[in-house]
Enzyme design. Structure first.
Site, PDB file in Angstrom:
ATOM      1  N   CYS A 143      28.810  35.419  29.282  1.00 20.05           N
ATOM      2  CA  CYS A 143      28.991  36.498  30.252  1.00 20.05           C
ATOM      3  C   CYS A 143      30.478  36.594  30.546  1.00 20.05           C
ATOM      4  O   CYS A 143      31.294  36.216  29.705  1.00 20.05           O
ATOM      5  CB  CYS A 143      28.131  36.298  31.501  1.00 20.05           C
ATOM      6  SG  CYS A 143      28.567  34.898  32.554  1.00 20.05           S
ATOM      7  N   ARG A 176      25.397  34.632  35.177  1.00 18.07           N
ATOM      8  CA  ARG A 176      24.392  35.003  34.178  1.00 18.07           C
ATOM      9  C   ARG A 176      24.238  34.011  33.035  1.00 18.07           C
ATOM     10  O   ARG A 176      23.126  33.578  32.732  1.00 18.07           O
ATOM     11  CB  ARG A 176      24.698  36.397  33.619  1.00 18.07           C
ATOM     12  CG  ARG A 176      24.594  37.482  34.674  1.00 18.07           C
ATOM     13  CD  ARG A 176      25.076  38.814  34.156  1.00 18.07           C
ATOM     14  NE  ARG A 176      26.547  38.790  34.036  1.00 18.07           N
ATOM     15  CZ  ARG A 176      27.251  39.789  33.541  1.00 18.07           C
ATOM     16  NH1 ARG A 176      26.651  40.868  33.089  1.00 18.07           N
ATOM     17  NH2 ARG A 176      28.569  39.707  33.489  1.00 18.07           N
ATOM     18  N   ASP A 182      25.826  42.198  36.332  1.00 18.33           N
ATOM     19  CA  ASP A 182      26.484  41.054  36.963  1.00 18.33           C
ATOM     20  C   ASP A 182      26.161  41.023  38.453  1.00 18.33           C
ATOM     21  O   ASP A 182      26.515  41.947  39.187  1.00 18.33           O
ATOM     22  CB  ASP A 182      27.998  41.154  36.761  1.00 18.33           C
ATOM     23  CG  ASP A 182      28.743  39.890  37.144  1.00 18.33           C
ATOM     24  OD1 ASP A 182      28.120  38.967  37.712  1.00 18.33           O
ATOM     25  OD2 ASP A 182      29.944  39.826  36.864  1.00 18.33           O
TER      26      ASP A 182
END
Length: 145
Positions: A9, A15, A114
């Site tokens: 990420c 994440r 996100d």
């Protein structure tokens, strides 16, 4: 056969650590790691990410963010990013990722947003997407094993 998976990420604190934890739990014999395109190097996973996985019996408290590297990309059999922009960035920066670089939501045709600094509700929604993506990939990985 897929034995090494890299999840990616941006900051490597929300994440990708959640995806890494889920993949490790579901594929205990695989080597699973994570990294960030703009990693907050050395930082632990976000407390909300830690809490969400802890509720599922998965401990990611030892996680520390690290920057993606050419070596990590070479060693991975499969690289899973969270969205198409990240896929393009990784492909552009690291040659040799073609054919093993995919969006986590590839099969469900979705990106994983996100949740950084957005609160528990957004983390829950993000986690659900990550869980769906992991389940899709695990099913396919086990089918070819």
């Amino acid at each position: 056969m897929i034995q090494s998976i890299l999840t990616v990420c941006v900051g490597n604190i929300c994440r990708s650590p959640m995806a890494e934890g889920l993949l490790r739990e579901r594929l205990p014999n695989a080597n699973v790691s994570s990294a960030g395109i703009g990693a907050l190097a050395g930082r632990p996973a976000d407390p909300l990410a830690v809490a969400l996985l802890e509720e599922k019996g998965i401990d990611i408290t030892a996680h520390r963010a690290q920057q993606i590297s050419a070596r990590a990309c070479r060693q991975a059999d499969l690289i899973l990013v969270m969205d198409e922009d990240q896929k393009r960035a990784v492909a552009r920066t690291f040659s040799g990722t073609v054919g093993k670089l995919f969006v986590l939501g590839h099969y469900g045709k979705f990106d994983v947003f996100d949740p950084y600094r957005q609160g528990r509700e957004r983390f829950d929604a993000c986690f659900e997407l990550i869980f769906r993506g992991v389940e899709d990939w695990v099913a396919r990985i086990k089918a070819i094993a």
